[in-house]
Design an enzyme around this catalytic site. Sequence first.
Site, PDB file in Angstrom:
ATOM      1  N   ASP A  34      -2.946   1.640   7.831  1.00  0.00           N
ATOM      2  CA  ASP A  34      -1.915   0.601   7.799  1.00  0.00           C
ATOM      3  C   ASP A  34      -2.578  -0.745   7.502  1.00  0.00           C
ATOM      4  O   ASP A  34      -3.773  -0.942   7.730  1.00  0.00           O
ATOM      5  CB  ASP A  34      -1.193   0.540   9.155  1.00  0.00           C
ATOM      6  CG  ASP A  34       0.206  -0.031   9.055  1.00  0.00           C
ATOM      7  OD1 ASP A  34       1.183   0.727   9.252  1.00  0.00           O
ATOM      8  OD2 ASP A  34       0.335  -1.258   8.781  1.00  0.00           O
ATOM      9  N   TYR A 156      12.819  -1.706  -5.232  1.00  0.00           N
ATOM     10  CA  TYR A 156      12.591  -0.717  -4.166  1.00  0.00           C
ATOM     11  C   TYR A 156      13.265   0.611  -4.499  1.00  0.00           C
ATOM     12  O   TYR A 156      12.652   1.684  -4.423  1.00  0.00           O
ATOM     13  CB  TYR A 156      13.138  -1.281  -2.855  1.00  0.00           C
ATOM     14  CG  TYR A 156      13.087  -0.334  -1.678  1.00  0.00           C
ATOM     15  CD1 TYR A 156      11.960  -0.261  -0.872  1.00  0.00           C
ATOM     16  CD2 TYR A 156      14.183   0.469  -1.348  1.00  0.00           C
ATOM     17  CE1 TYR A 156      11.914   0.593   0.224  1.00  0.00           C
ATOM     18  CE2 TYR A 156      14.147   1.319  -0.253  1.00  0.00           C
ATOM     19  CZ  TYR A 156      13.016   1.377   0.525  1.00  0.00           C
ATOM     20  OH  TYR A 156      12.981   2.218   1.610  1.00  0.00           O
ATOM     21  N   THR A 191      14.527   0.627  12.438  1.00  0.00           N
ATOM     22  CA  THR A 191      13.087   0.366  12.566  1.00  0.00           C
ATOM     23  C   THR A 191      12.854  -1.134  12.348  1.00  0.00           C
ATOM     24  O   THR A 191      13.765  -1.843  11.883  1.00  0.00           O
ATOM     25  CB  THR A 191      12.287   1.120  11.487  1.00  0.00           C
ATOM     26  OG1 THR A 191      12.608   0.540  10.217  1.00  0.00           O
ATOM     27  CG2 THR A 191      12.587   2.608  11.488  1.00  0.00           C
TER      28      THR A 191
HETATM   29  N1  LIG Z   1      14.264   1.968   7.888  1.00  0.00           N
HETATM   30  C1  LIG Z   1      15.050   2.438   6.965  1.00  0.00           C
HETATM   31  O1  LIG Z   1      16.271   2.341   7.095  1.00  0.00           O
HETATM   32  C2  LIG Z   1      14.491   3.150   5.752  1.00  0.00           C
HETATM   33  C3  LIG Z   1      15.397   3.788   4.898  1.00  0.00           C
HETATM   34  C4  LIG Z   1      14.914   4.508   3.808  1.00  0.00           C
HETATM   35  C5  LIG Z   1      13.534   4.576   3.578  1.00  0.00           C
HETATM   36  N2  LIG Z   1      12.672   3.922   4.408  1.00  0.00           N
HETATM   37  C6  LIG Z   1      11.241   4.081   4.136  1.00  0.00           C
HETATM   38  O2  LIG Z   1      10.630   4.713   5.254  1.00  0.00           O
HETATM   39  C7  LIG Z   1       9.258   4.344   5.327  1.00  0.00           C
HETATM   40  C8  LIG Z   1       8.941   3.844   6.720  1.00  0.00           C
HETATM   41  O3  LIG Z   1       9.680   2.644   6.935  1.00  0.00           O
HETATM   42  P1  LIG Z   1      10.020   2.060   8.377  1.00  0.00           P
HETATM   43  O4  LIG Z   1      11.453   1.740   8.359  1.00  0.00           O
HETATM   44  O5  LIG Z   1       9.471   2.928   9.416  1.00  0.00           O
HETATM   45  O6  LIG Z   1       9.244   0.652   8.258  1.00  0.00           O
HETATM   46  P2  LIG Z   1       8.258  -0.170   9.214  1.00  0.00           P
HETATM   47  O7  LIG Z   1       8.253  -1.551   8.660  1.00  0.00           O
HETATM   48  O8  LIG Z   1       8.614   0.018  10.654  1.00  0.00           O
HETATM   49  O9  LIG Z   1       6.834   0.518   8.949  1.00  0.00           O
HETATM   50  C9  LIG Z   1       6.209   0.423   7.687  1.00  0.00           C
HETATM   51  C10 LIG Z   1       4.715   0.298   7.886  1.00  0.00           C
HETATM   52  O10 LIG Z   1       4.094   0.253   6.575  1.00  0.00           O
HETATM   53  C11 LIG Z   1       3.033  -0.667   6.626  1.00  0.00           C
HETATM   54  N3  LIG Z   1       2.690  -1.166   5.289  1.00  0.00           N
HETATM   55  C12 LIG Z   1       3.410  -1.950   4.464  1.00  0.00           C
HETATM   56  N4  LIG Z   1       2.727  -2.205   3.332  1.00  0.00           N
HETATM   57  C13 LIG Z   1       1.540  -1.574   3.433  1.00  0.00           C
HETATM   58  C14 LIG Z   1       0.408  -1.463   2.597  1.00  0.00           C
HETATM   59  N5  LIG Z   1       0.349  -2.068   1.409  1.00  0.00           N
HETATM   60  N6  LIG Z   1      -0.649  -0.713   3.013  1.00  0.00           N
HETATM   61  C15 LIG Z   1      -0.599  -0.095   4.220  1.00  0.00           C
HETATM   62  N7  LIG Z   1       0.439  -0.169   5.067  1.00  0.00           N
HETATM   63  C16 LIG Z   1       1.505  -0.909   4.677  1.00  0.00           C
HETATM   64  C17 LIG Z   1       3.546  -1.796   7.541  1.00  0.00           C
HETATM   65  O11 LIG Z   1       2.470  -2.574   8.053  1.00  0.00           O
HETATM   66  C18 LIG Z   1       4.287  -0.990   8.616  1.00  0.00           C
HETATM   67  O12 LIG Z   1       3.441  -0.675   9.709  1.00  0.00           O
HETATM   68  C19 LIG Z   1       9.047   3.299   4.224  1.00  0.00           C
HETATM   69  O13 LIG Z   1       8.507   3.926   3.094  1.00  0.00           O
HETATM   70  C20 LIG Z   1      10.456   2.806   3.954  1.00  0.00           C
HETATM   71  O14 LIG Z   1      10.581   2.279   2.665  1.00  0.00           O
HETATM   72  C21 LIG Z   1      13.123   3.203   5.484  1.00  0.00           C
END
Ligand SMILES: NC(=O)c1ccc[n+]([C@@H]2O[C@H](COP(=O)([O-])OP(=O)(O)OC[C@H]3O[C@@H](n4cnc5c(N)ncnc54)[C@H](O)[C@@H]3O)[C@@H](O)[C@H]2O)c1
Length: 292
Positions: A34, A156, A191
């Site tokens: 991360d 995105y 999240t």
């Molecule tokens: N939360 C939602 O509703 C949702 C919906 C669809 C898809 N997603 C996807 O699910 C996945 C997890 O998202 P989440 O909601 O748990 O988000 P989150 O923000 O809680 O966690 C994402 C993590 O990714 C890390 N990160 C970001 N850029 C980075 C990089 N360049 N290198 C290393 N780490 C990096 C951040 O520091 C963070 O810890 C993501 O791919 C997101 O796009 C989320």
Amino acid sequence: MTQQSALVTGGASGMGRASVARFLDRGFGVVIADLNEEVAQRTVAEFTDHGAGDRVRFVRTDVSEEADFEAAVSRTRAEFGRLDVLVNAAGVGGAFGPLTEIEVADWDYTFDVVLRSVFLGTKHAGRVMREQGTGGAIVNFGSIGAQAAGIGVQAYSVAKAGVEHLTRMASLEFAPDRIRVNAVSPGIITTPLIGMTSDDLAPVLGTIQPLPYAGVADHVAAVVSFLASEEAAFITGEVITVDGGMMAAGPQLGDLVNNNPALRGLVGVNRGSTGARSTIHRKVEVLAEGTR
Ligand SMILES: NC(=O)c1ccc[n+]([C@@H]2O[C@H](COP(=O)([O-])OP(=O)(O)OC[C@H]3O[C@@H](n4cnc5c(N)ncnc54)[C@H](O)[C@@H]3O)[C@@H](O)[C@H]2O)c1
């Protein structure tokens, strides 16, 4: 056999973190890759104190940088002797605004974090898993934003569509090595990324999202864990939507098209333009006004 291990990008927070918890529960050694050192160190400390001991490690990684991702893969192998699972959960919301206004650098940043990272992870973890010769599993994070245009922001959503298709393409390439490549496609999950609580989501629950409760990180992590397990031994190239039924519901046109009589409490059969008579059998109480 040496301990099974998983590398989880974005494992400091949200669904990545919940996936880490699932793998630790299953006895895996886990490396969190991360960018956010502070949150990641806190996450590692919490898991360590709650029974994971030294089975959880952190390596500061920018998943969009090839050298970083390659180092994270090597570190996982060095720490636990092997690499069995890669979860590509890292993500950001990325560029937003009208297409006519978005800066190229912001568009590229979004693609680098969301899509390039998954290519890099697949490349380097795939090499190691192939060399080990004992199969493996890669689980990517897509999004329902990849599946229709009216859900998320442009860069995105398009990058996530790339992730979902890369999942299918990589699954073909790695199938001979018994390395399975799948994805989850989350809906709205509470999240830190979206920063919404289940209270904020109240207008959506039971309406746009048919299931009347909020999606939480572990709803998705459970599917990630399943896809990475032997229970999913015959699943590859698959994208599993985890969205409380939102995509199944589709556009909520209600009574507009096809004049849905069920919304007025009518039960019967519509025989279309066959020439046979359509009938109404009875009228029932409408329990949930406004939903389908
Ligand atoms: N939360 C939602 O509703 C949702 C919906 C669809 C898809 N997603 C996807 O699910 C996945 C997890 O998202 P989440 O909601 O748990 O988000 P989150 O923000 O809680 O966690 C994402 C993590 O990714 C890390 N990160 C970001 N850029 C980075 C990089 N360049 N290198 C290393 N780490 C990096 C951040 O520091 C963070 O810890 C993501 O791919 C997101 O796009 C989320």
